[in-house]
Design a protein around this motif. Structure first.
Motif, mmCIF file in Angstrom:
data_model
loop_
_atom_site.group_PDB
_atom_site.id
_atom_site.type_symbol
_atom_site.label_atom_id
_atom_site.label_comp_id
_atom_site.label_asym_id
_atom_site.label_seq_id
_atom_site.Cartn_x
_atom_site.Cartn_y
_atom_site.Cartn_z
ATOM 1 N N VAL A 355 9.258 -13.751 -2.587
ATOM 2 C CA VAL A 355 8.994 -12.569 -3.483
ATOM 3 C C VAL A 355 8.621 -11.420 -2.969
ATOM 4 O O VAL A 355 9.184 -10.122 -3.107
ATOM 5 C CB VAL A 355 7.801 -13.170 -4.604
ATOM 6 N N GLU A 356 7.703 -11.472 -1.785
ATOM 7 C CA GLU A 356 7.250 -10.278 -1.123
ATOM 8 C C GLU A 356 8.560 -9.493 -0.379
ATOM 9 O O GLU A 356 8.788 -8.302 -0.442
ATOM 10 C CB GLU A 356 6.083 -10.443 -0.225
ATOM 11 N N SER A 357 9.226 -10.338 0.179
ATOM 12 C CA SER A 357 10.289 -9.952 1.018
ATOM 13 C C SER A 357 11.375 -9.148 0.182
ATOM 14 O O SER A 357 11.948 -7.653 0.392
ATOM 15 C CB SER A 357 10.861 -10.939 1.860
ATOM 16 N N ILE A 358 11.536 -9.914 -0.881
ATOM 17 C CA ILE A 358 12.707 -9.122 -2.025
ATOM 18 C C ILE A 358 12.297 -7.862 -2.561
ATOM 19 O O ILE A 358 12.960 -6.816 -2.814
ATOM 20 C CB ILE A 358 13.180 -10.070 -2.781
ATOM 21 N N PHE A 359 10.915 -8.034 -2.946
ATOM 22 C CA PHE A 359 10.364 -6.624 -3.347
ATOM 23 C C PHE A 359 10.509 -5.747 -2.581
ATOM 24 O O PHE A 359 10.599 -4.312 -2.853
ATOM 25 C CB PHE A 359 8.812 -7.242 -3.900
ATOM 26 N N ILE A 360 9.812 -5.727 -1.318
ATOM 27 C CA ILE A 360 9.696 -4.597 -0.396
ATOM 28 C C ILE A 360 11.203 -4.128 0.035
ATOM 29 O O ILE A 360 11.307 -2.926 0.198
ATOM 30 C CB ILE A 360 8.931 -5.172 0.756
ATOM 31 N N VAL A 361 12.191 -5.055 0.116
ATOM 32 C CA VAL A 361 13.637 -4.512 0.453
ATOM 33 C C VAL A 361 13.931 -3.793 -0.685
ATOM 34 O O VAL A 361 14.755 -2.839 -0.414
ATOM 35 C CB VAL A 361 14.140 -5.884 0.628
ATOM 36 N N ILE A 362 13.960 -4.377 -1.711
ATOM 37 C CA ILE A 362 14.331 -3.302 -2.952
ATOM 38 C C ILE A 362 13.614 -1.815 -2.931
ATOM 39 O O ILE A 362 14.349 -1.086 -3.197
ATOM 40 C CB ILE A 362 14.015 -4.232 -4.178
ATOM 41 N N VAL A 363 12.623 -1.918 -2.815
ATOM 42 C CA VAL A 363 11.558 -0.734 -2.795
ATOM 43 C C VAL A 363 12.224 0.284 -1.644
ATOM 44 O O VAL A 363 12.313 1.408 -1.807
ATOM 45 C CB VAL A 363 10.071 -0.942 -2.613
ATOM 46 N N LEU A 364 12.465 -0.397 -0.584
ATOM 47 C CA LEU A 364 12.880 0.525 0.634
ATOM 48 C C LEU A 364 14.257 1.094 0.311
ATOM 49 O O LEU A 364 14.520 2.256 0.701
ATOM 50 C CB LEU A 364 12.774 -0.377 1.806
ATOM 51 N N ASP A 365 15.114 -0.143 -0.350
ATOM 52 C CA ASP A 365 16.468 0.499 -0.325
ATOM 53 C C ASP A 365 16.462 1.659 -1.487
ATOM 54 O O ASP A 365 17.165 2.826 -1.339
ATOM 55 C CB ASP A 365 17.365 -0.642 -1.157
ATOM 56 N N ALA A 366 15.562 1.619 -2.480
ATOM 57 C CA ALA A 366 15.435 2.752 -3.250
ATOM 58 C C ALA A 366 15.040 4.008 -2.628
ATOM 59 O O ALA A 366 15.356 4.981 -2.725
ATOM 60 C CB ALA A 366 14.562 2.460 -4.366
ATOM 61 N N LEU A 367 14.211 3.975 -1.523
ATOM 62 C CA LEU A 367 13.514 5.043 -0.847
ATOM 63 C C LEU A 367 14.725 5.652 -0.035
ATOM 64 O O LEU A 367 14.874 6.823 0.121
ATOM 65 C CB LEU A 367 12.410 4.740 0.036
ATOM 66 N N PHE A 372 18.703 9.523 1.446
ATOM 67 C CA PHE A 372 20.101 10.286 1.689
ATOM 68 C C PHE A 372 20.537 11.161 0.861
ATOM 69 O O PHE A 372 21.229 11.886 1.230
ATOM 70 C CB PHE A 372 21.001 8.796 1.671
ATOM 71 N N ALA A 373 20.397 11.037 -0.464
ATOM 72 C CA ALA A 373 20.501 11.963 -1.414
ATOM 73 C C ALA A 373 20.101 13.259 -1.228
ATOM 74 O O ALA A 373 20.681 14.471 -1.547
ATOM 75 C CB ALA A 373 20.162 11.488 -2.786
ATOM 76 N N GLU A 374 18.538 13.269 -0.828
ATOM 77 C CA GLU A 374 18.343 14.814 -0.629
ATOM 78 C C GLU A 374 18.741 15.316 0.645
ATOM 79 O O GLU A 374 18.905 16.595 0.729
ATOM 80 C CB GLU A 374 16.572 14.260 -0.370
ATOM 81 N N VAL A 375 19.121 14.783 1.737
ATOM 82 C CA VAL A 375 19.719 15.278 2.799
ATOM 83 C C VAL A 375 21.418 15.318 2.911
ATOM 84 O O VAL A 375 21.870 15.908 3.651
ATOM 85 C CB VAL A 375 19.391 14.199 3.992
ATOM 86 N N GLY A 376 21.971 15.033 1.727
ATOM 87 C CA GLY A 376 23.245 15.061 1.448
ATOM 88 C C GLY A 376 24.050 14.317 2.218
ATOM 89 O O GLY A 376 25.458 14.501 2.323
ATOM 90 N N ILE A 377 23.882 12.946 2.385
ATOM 91 C CA ILE A 377 24.628 12.145 3.002
ATOM 92 C C ILE A 377 25.059 11.139 1.940
ATOM 93 O O ILE A 377 24.446 10.576 1.244
ATOM 94 C CB ILE A 377 23.646 11.139 4.278
#
Length: 377
Positions: A355-367, A372-377
Protein backbone atom coordinates in the motif's frame (compact mmCIF):
# COMPACT_ATOMS: atom_id res chain seq x y z
CA UNK A 1 1.09 -19.52 48.13
CA UNK A 2 3.55 -18.07 45.65
CA UNK A 3 1.84 -14.69 45.86
CA UNK A 4 2.61 -14.41 49.62
CA UNK A 5 6.34 -14.41 48.86
CA UNK A 6 6.16 -11.53 46.39
CA UNK A 7 6.99 -8.00 47.56
CA UNK A 8 6.40 -4.67 45.86
CA UNK A 9 8.30 -1.52 46.78
CA UNK A 10 7.41 1.95 45.48
CA UNK A 11 9.65 4.95 46.07
CA UNK A 12 9.95 8.38 44.49
CA UNK A 13 12.96 10.68 44.61
CA UNK A 14 14.25 13.44 42.37
CA UNK A 15 11.39 13.10 39.92
CA UNK A 16 12.05 9.36 39.46
CA UNK A 17 9.52 6.75 40.51
CA UNK A 18 11.08 3.36 41.20
CA UNK A 19 8.88 0.28 41.35
CA UNK A 20 10.74 -2.75 42.67
CA UNK A 21 9.37 -6.28 42.38
CA UNK A 22 10.86 -9.27 44.16
CA UNK A 23 9.58 -12.83 43.97
CA UNK A 24 7.25 -14.63 41.58
CA UNK A 25 4.88 -12.28 39.75
CA UNK A 26 2.11 -14.76 39.01
CA UNK A 27 -1.66 -14.67 39.08
CA UNK A 28 -1.75 -15.13 42.87
CA UNK A 29 0.64 -12.23 43.47
CA UNK A 30 -1.19 -10.04 40.96
CA UNK A 31 -4.49 -10.55 42.78
CA UNK A 32 -2.90 -9.32 46.00
CA UNK A 33 -0.74 -6.50 44.63
CA UNK A 34 -2.93 -5.12 41.84
CA UNK A 35 -4.28 -2.31 44.04
CA UNK A 36 -0.75 -1.13 44.87
CA UNK A 37 0.16 -1.18 41.18
CA UNK A 38 -2.87 1.02 40.48
CA UNK A 39 -1.89 3.38 43.30
CA UNK A 40 1.52 3.81 41.68
CA UNK A 41 -0.20 4.98 38.47
CA UNK A 42 -1.51 8.05 40.31
CA UNK A 43 2.01 9.51 40.52
CA UNK A 44 3.31 11.97 37.93
CA UNK A 45 7.11 11.62 37.89
CA UNK A 46 9.46 12.60 35.09
CA UNK A 47 10.75 9.05 34.78
CA UNK A 48 9.62 5.60 35.90
CA UNK A 49 11.99 2.70 36.50
CA UNK A 50 10.46 -0.74 36.94
CA UNK A 51 13.09 -2.91 38.62
CA UNK A 52 12.26 -6.44 37.48
CA UNK A 53 15.58 -8.02 38.41
CA UNK A 54 14.00 -9.68 41.45
CA UNK A 55 11.22 -11.46 39.51
CA UNK A 56 11.78 -15.19 39.88
CA UNK A 57 8.72 -16.39 37.96
CA UNK A 58 6.31 -14.73 35.52
CA UNK A 59 3.05 -15.82 33.95
CA UNK A 60 0.64 -14.08 31.57
CA UNK A 61 -1.13 -12.26 34.43
CA UNK A 62 2.14 -10.81 35.71
CA UNK A 63 3.22 -9.86 32.18
CA UNK A 64 -0.12 -8.14 31.69
CA UNK A 65 0.36 -6.04 34.83
CA UNK A 66 3.88 -5.03 33.77
CA UNK A 67 2.67 -4.08 30.30
CA UNK A 68 -0.36 -2.21 31.66
CA UNK A 69 1.78 -0.23 34.09
CA UNK A 70 4.37 0.63 31.44
CA UNK A 71 1.78 1.65 28.82
CA UNK A 72 -0.16 3.76 31.34
CA UNK A 73 2.89 5.89 32.14
CA UNK A 74 4.22 6.09 28.57
CA UNK A 75 0.75 7.07 27.34
CA UNK A 76 1.05 10.20 29.51
CA UNK A 77 4.41 11.07 27.97
CA UNK A 78 6.44 9.76 30.93
CA UNK A 79 9.65 7.89 30.15
CA UNK A 80 9.47 4.27 31.35
CA UNK A 81 12.41 1.89 31.70
CA UNK A 82 12.12 -1.81 32.49
CA UNK A 83 15.36 -2.93 34.15
CA UNK A 84 16.69 -6.36 34.96
CA UNK A 85 13.95 -8.47 33.36
CA UNK A 86 15.28 -11.92 32.48
CA UNK A 87 15.53 -12.55 28.74
CA UNK A 88 13.22 -15.56 28.91
CA UNK A 89 10.38 -13.32 30.15
CA UNK A 90 10.90 -10.48 27.63
CA UNK A 91 8.84 -12.09 24.85
CA UNK A 92 5.95 -12.75 27.24
CA UNK A 93 5.83 -9.11 28.30
CA UNK A 94 6.14 -7.92 24.70
CA UNK A 95 3.17 -10.03 23.60
CA UNK A 96 0.98 -9.17 26.59
CA UNK A 97 -2.19 -7.51 25.33
CA UNK A 98 -3.76 -4.59 27.17
CA UNK A 99 -7.18 -3.83 25.65
CA UNK A 100 -8.15 -0.25 25.01
CA UNK A 101 -10.92 1.00 27.29
CA UNK A 102 -14.28 0.88 25.59
CA UNK A 103 -15.83 4.17 24.62
CA UNK A 104 -18.72 5.06 26.89
CA UNK A 105 -22.18 4.57 25.43
CA UNK A 106 -25.23 6.75 25.64
CA UNK A 107 -25.49 10.46 26.16
CA UNK A 108 -22.18 10.67 28.04
CA UNK A 109 -20.23 9.32 25.04
CA UNK A 110 -18.14 11.64 22.87
CA UNK A 111 -19.75 13.46 20.00
CA UNK A 112 -19.49 11.51 16.70
CA UNK A 113 -17.83 14.53 15.09
CA UNK A 114 -15.21 14.52 17.84
CA UNK A 115 -14.56 10.81 17.28
CA UNK A 116 -14.11 11.31 13.53
CA UNK A 117 -11.82 14.27 14.13
CA UNK A 118 -9.80 12.30 16.67
CA UNK A 119 -9.36 9.40 14.26
CA UNK A 120 -8.32 11.79 11.50
CA UNK A 121 -5.77 13.34 13.83
CA UNK A 122 -4.41 9.93 14.83
CA UNK A 123 -4.11 8.99 11.16
CA UNK A 124 -2.19 12.18 10.40
CA UNK A 125 0.21 11.63 13.28
CA UNK A 126 0.68 8.02 12.17
CA UNK A 127 1.46 9.16 8.62
CA UNK A 128 3.97 11.69 9.96
CA UNK A 129 5.64 9.00 12.08
CA UNK A 130 5.86 6.59 9.14
CA UNK A 131 7.23 9.35 6.93
CA UNK A 132 9.90 10.18 9.50
CA UNK A 133 10.93 6.54 9.83
CA UNK A 134 11.06 6.07 6.06
CA UNK A 135 13.13 9.23 5.64
CA UNK A 136 15.56 8.01 8.30
CA UNK A 137 15.86 4.60 6.62
CA UNK A 138 16.34 6.32 3.27
CA UNK A 139 19.29 8.20 4.75
CA UNK A 140 20.69 4.96 6.16
CA UNK A 141 20.63 3.36 2.69
CA UNK A 142 22.40 6.42 1.25
CA UNK A 143 25.16 6.06 3.86
CA UNK A 144 25.48 2.34 3.10
CA UNK A 145 25.70 3.01 -0.65
CA UNK A 146 28.40 5.63 -0.07
CA UNK A 147 30.33 3.12 2.04
CA UNK A 148 30.00 0.61 -0.79
CA UNK A 149 31.21 3.03 -3.47
CA UNK A 150 34.14 4.19 -1.33
CA UNK A 151 35.26 0.61 -0.71
CA UNK A 152 34.58 0.48 3.03
CA UNK A 153 32.06 -2.31 2.50
CA UNK A 154 31.81 -4.91 -0.24
CA UNK A 155 28.94 -5.83 -2.50
CA UNK A 156 27.46 -9.33 -2.11
CA UNK A 157 27.68 -10.22 -5.81
CA UNK A 158 25.96 -13.61 -5.50
CA UNK A 159 23.03 -12.03 -3.66
CA UNK A 160 22.85 -9.27 -6.29
CA UNK A 161 22.68 -11.76 -9.17
CA UNK A 162 20.07 -13.82 -7.33
CA UNK A 163 17.91 -10.75 -6.74
CA UNK A 164 18.35 -9.62 -10.37
CA UNK A 165 17.01 -12.96 -11.52
CA UNK A 166 14.03 -12.74 -9.17
CA UNK A 167 12.99 -9.09 -9.58
CA UNK A 168 14.06 -8.76 -13.21
CA UNK A 169 14.13 -11.90 -15.31
CA UNK A 170 11.26 -13.67 -13.55
CA UNK A 171 9.03 -10.59 -13.85
CA UNK A 172 9.39 -10.12 -17.62
CA UNK A 173 6.42 -12.34 -18.46
CA UNK A 174 3.85 -10.70 -16.20
CA UNK A 175 5.03 -7.17 -17.08
CA UNK A 176 4.88 -7.86 -20.82
CA UNK A 177 1.44 -9.47 -20.65
CA UNK A 178 -0.22 -6.79 -18.53
CA UNK A 179 1.31 -3.88 -20.44
CA UNK A 180 0.30 -5.51 -23.72
CA UNK A 181 -3.30 -5.88 -22.54
CA UNK A 182 -3.40 -2.30 -21.25
CA UNK A 183 -2.13 -1.12 -24.64
CA UNK A 184 -4.91 -3.12 -26.30
CA UNK A 185 -7.60 -1.63 -24.05
CA UNK A 186 -6.24 1.91 -24.37
CA UNK A 187 -6.09 1.73 -28.18
CA UNK A 188 -9.52 0.11 -28.51
CA UNK A 189 -11.33 2.55 -26.23
CA UNK A 190 -9.46 5.51 -27.69
CA UNK A 191 -10.34 4.52 -31.25
CA UNK A 192 -14.04 4.22 -30.39
CA UNK A 193 -14.10 7.81 -29.16
CA UNK A 194 -11.84 9.35 -31.83
CA UNK A 195 -13.77 7.71 -34.70
CA UNK A 196 -16.74 9.92 -33.81
CA UNK A 197 -14.69 12.96 -34.82
CA UNK A 198 -13.09 11.35 -37.87
CA UNK A 199 -9.71 11.31 -36.15
CA UNK A 200 -9.18 7.60 -35.60
CA UNK A 201 -5.58 7.91 -36.78
CA UNK A 202 -4.84 9.92 -33.63
CA UNK A 203 -5.30 6.70 -31.67
CA UNK A 204 -1.65 6.06 -32.47
CA UNK A 205 -0.72 9.40 -30.90
CA UNK A 206 -2.80 8.61 -27.82
CA UNK A 207 -1.22 5.20 -27.34
CA UNK A 208 2.33 6.37 -28.01
CA UNK A 209 2.36 9.38 -25.70
CA UNK A 210 0.41 7.80 -22.83
CA UNK A 211 2.38 4.54 -22.85
CA UNK A 212 5.83 6.12 -23.10
CA UNK A 213 5.30 9.01 -20.70
CA UNK A 214 3.01 7.62 -18.01
CA UNK A 215 1.29 4.26 -18.26
CA UNK A 216 4.30 2.09 -19.07
CA UNK A 217 6.42 3.17 -16.11
CA UNK A 218 3.51 3.55 -13.70
CA UNK A 219 1.96 0.17 -14.44
CA UNK A 220 5.33 -1.58 -14.30
CA UNK A 221 6.17 0.08 -10.98
CA UNK A 222 2.82 -1.00 -9.50
CA UNK A 223 3.37 -4.58 -10.69
CA UNK A 224 6.87 -4.62 -9.20
CA UNK A 225 5.63 -3.10 -5.93
CA UNK A 226 3.02 -5.83 -5.59
CA UNK A 227 5.38 -8.59 -6.67
CA UNK A 228 8.91 -7.72 -5.57
CA UNK A 229 8.30 -5.10 -2.86
CA UNK A 230 6.02 -7.47 -0.97
CA UNK A 231 8.55 -10.27 -1.41
CA UNK A 232 11.28 -8.11 0.12
CA UNK A 233 9.10 -7.49 3.17
CA UNK A 234 8.10 -11.15 3.53
CA UNK A 235 11.67 -12.44 3.10
CA UNK A 236 13.29 -10.04 5.54
CA UNK A 237 10.32 -10.27 7.93
CA UNK A 238 10.58 -14.06 8.05
CA UNK A 239 14.29 -13.74 8.77
CA UNK A 240 13.41 -11.34 11.57
CA UNK A 241 10.92 -13.84 13.03
CA UNK A 242 13.51 -16.63 12.84
CA UNK A 243 16.07 -14.32 14.53
CA UNK A 244 18.39 -14.53 11.52
CA UNK A 245 18.67 -10.73 11.49
CA UNK A 246 19.73 -10.82 15.14
CA UNK A 247 22.31 -13.45 14.23
CA UNK A 248 23.76 -11.14 11.54
CA UNK A 249 24.08 -8.34 14.08
CA UNK A 250 25.72 -10.74 16.55
CA UNK A 251 28.30 -11.58 13.88
CA UNK A 252 29.03 -7.89 13.48
CA UNK A 253 27.33 -7.62 10.06
CA UNK A 254 24.96 -4.81 9.13
CA UNK A 255 21.51 -6.07 8.03
CA UNK A 256 21.30 -3.07 5.69
CA UNK A 257 24.56 -4.00 3.95
CA UNK A 258 23.75 -7.71 3.74
CA UNK A 259 19.99 -7.72 3.09
CA UNK A 260 18.92 -4.31 1.82
CA UNK A 261 21.67 -3.06 -0.49
CA UNK A 262 21.69 -6.09 -2.89
CA UNK A 263 17.91 -5.87 -3.24
CA UNK A 264 18.00 -2.11 -3.73
CA UNK A 265 20.69 -2.18 -6.42
CA UNK A 266 19.05 -5.13 -8.18
CA UNK A 267 15.70 -3.36 -8.36
CA UNK A 268 17.29 -0.09 -9.56
CA UNK A 269 18.90 -2.06 -12.41
CA UNK A 270 15.91 -4.25 -13.23
CA UNK A 271 13.04 -1.75 -13.17
CA UNK A 272 14.28 0.47 -16.05
CA UNK A 273 14.72 -2.67 -18.16
CA UNK A 274 11.22 -3.84 -17.24
CA UNK A 275 9.82 -0.40 -18.07
CA UNK A 276 11.43 -0.56 -21.51
CA UNK A 277 9.92 -4.02 -22.07
CA UNK A 278 6.54 -2.75 -20.81
CA UNK A 279 6.68 0.19 -23.23
CA UNK A 280 7.36 -2.15 -26.16
CA UNK A 281 4.53 -4.44 -25.03
CA UNK A 282 2.05 -1.55 -24.69
CA UNK A 283 2.92 -0.20 -28.13
CA UNK A 284 2.61 -3.70 -29.57
CA UNK A 285 -0.88 -4.00 -28.10
CA UNK A 286 -1.84 -0.63 -29.58
CA UNK A 287 -0.38 -1.63 -32.95
CA UNK A 288 -2.42 -4.83 -32.99
CA UNK A 289 -5.68 -2.91 -32.44
CA UNK A 290 -4.67 -0.32 -35.06
CA UNK A 291 -4.08 -3.07 -37.62
CA UNK A 292 -7.24 -5.02 -36.79
CA UNK A 293 -9.77 -2.21 -36.31
CA UNK A 294 -8.37 0.88 -38.05
CA UNK A 295 -7.11 -0.89 -41.19
CA UNK A 296 -3.60 0.50 -40.73
CA UNK A 297 -0.46 -1.32 -41.74
CA UNK A 298 2.46 -1.72 -39.39
CA UNK A 299 4.43 0.72 -41.54
CA UNK A 300 1.65 3.35 -41.26
CA UNK A 301 1.45 2.81 -37.50
CA UNK A 302 5.21 3.32 -37.10
CA UNK A 303 5.20 6.40 -39.33
CA UNK A 304 2.36 8.00 -37.35
CA UNK A 305 4.06 7.01 -34.07
CA UNK A 306 7.33 8.62 -35.18
CA UNK A 307 5.55 11.90 -35.81
CA UNK A 308 3.59 11.73 -32.56
CA UNK A 309 6.39 11.11 -30.07
CA UNK A 310 9.97 12.21 -29.62
CA UNK A 311 12.90 11.10 -27.49
CA UNK A 312 11.77 13.19 -24.53
CA UNK A 313 8.50 11.24 -24.39
CA UNK A 314 10.61 8.11 -24.01
CA UNK A 315 13.11 9.55 -21.53
CA UNK A 316 10.54 11.21 -19.27
CA UNK A 317 9.19 7.77 -18.56
CA UNK A 318 12.57 6.11 -18.24
CA UNK A 319 13.91 8.75 -15.83
CA UNK A 320 11.17 7.90 -13.35
CA UNK A 321 12.07 4.20 -13.23
CA UNK A 322 15.18 4.36 -10.96
CA UNK A 323 13.38 6.72 -8.56
CA UNK A 324 10.38 4.40 -8.32
CA UNK A 325 12.70 1.41 -7.90
CA UNK A 326 14.53 3.08 -5.01
CA UNK A 327 11.25 3.92 -3.28
CA UNK A 328 9.82 0.41 -3.68
CA UNK A 329 13.00 -1.23 -2.38
CA UNK A 330 13.34 1.13 0.59
CA UNK A 331 9.70 0.73 1.63
CA UNK A 332 9.73 -3.06 1.21
CA UNK A 333 12.97 -3.59 3.14
CA UNK A 334 12.02 -1.08 5.84
CA UNK A 335 8.70 -2.81 6.52
CA UNK A 336 10.49 -6.18 6.62
CA UNK A 337 12.86 -4.92 9.31
CA UNK A 338 9.86 -3.60 11.29
CA UNK A 339 8.36 -7.09 11.75
CA UNK A 340 7.92 -7.66 15.47
CA UNK A 341 8.30 -11.43 15.72
CA UNK A 342 5.08 -13.18 14.68
CA UNK A 343 3.55 -14.56 11.49
CA UNK A 344 0.68 -12.09 11.85
CA UNK A 345 3.16 -9.22 11.85
CA UNK A 346 4.72 -10.51 8.61
CA UNK A 347 1.34 -10.44 6.87
CA UNK A 348 0.47 -7.00 8.24
CA UNK A 349 3.82 -5.48 7.23
CA UNK A 350 3.67 -7.08 3.77
CA UNK A 351 0.25 -5.55 3.11
CA UNK A 352 1.42 -2.20 4.45
CA UNK A 353 4.50 -2.35 2.24
CA UNK A 354 2.45 -2.76 -0.94
CA UNK A 355 0.00 0.00 0.00
CA UNK A 356 2.73 2.48 0.94
CA UNK A 357 4.81 1.71 -2.14
CA UNK A 358 1.93 2.18 -4.58
CA UNK A 359 0.77 5.33 -2.82
CA UNK A 360 4.23 6.94 -2.89
CA UNK A 361 4.81 5.89 -6.50
CA UNK A 362 1.55 7.49 -7.64
CA UNK A 363 2.28 10.69 -5.68
CA UNK A 364 5.78 10.89 -7.18
CA UNK A 365 4.40 10.26 -10.67
CA UNK A 366 2.00 13.18 -10.23
CA UNK A 367 4.86 15.41 -9.06
CA UNK A 368 6.96 14.35 -12.04
CA UNK A 369 4.08 15.14 -14.41
CA UNK A 370 3.67 18.64 -12.97
CA UNK A 371 7.43 19.25 -13.05
CA UNK A 372 7.82 18.14 -16.68
CA UNK A 373 4.83 20.26 -17.67
CA UNK A 374 6.31 23.32 -15.96
CA UNK A 375 9.71 22.95 -17.65
CA UNK A 376 8.07 22.31 -21.01
CA UNK A 377 9.13 18.69 -21.51
Amino acid sequence: MAGAETSLSISEAGGELRVGIAGPLTVEAVGRLDRRFREALAASPRQVVIDAAGITALDSAGAWVLRRTSDAFSGRGIEVRLDGLQARYAALVEKAFVPEPEAPDGENGPNPLIRVTARAGEAMFDMARVGRELFGFFGLTIVSLLSLFTGRTRLRFVALVSQLEYVGLNAVGIVFLLCFLVGVVLAYMGSLQLERFGAAILTVNLVGVSILREIGVLLTAIIVAGRSGSAFTAQIGTMKVNQEVDALETLGLSPVDVLVIPRLIALCIALPVLVFIGNIAGLAGGAMIAVLTLDLTIQQFLTQLKGAVDLWDFWTGMMKAPVFAYVIAVVGCHQGLQVSGSAESVGFRTTKSVVESIFIVIVLDALFAVFFAEVGI
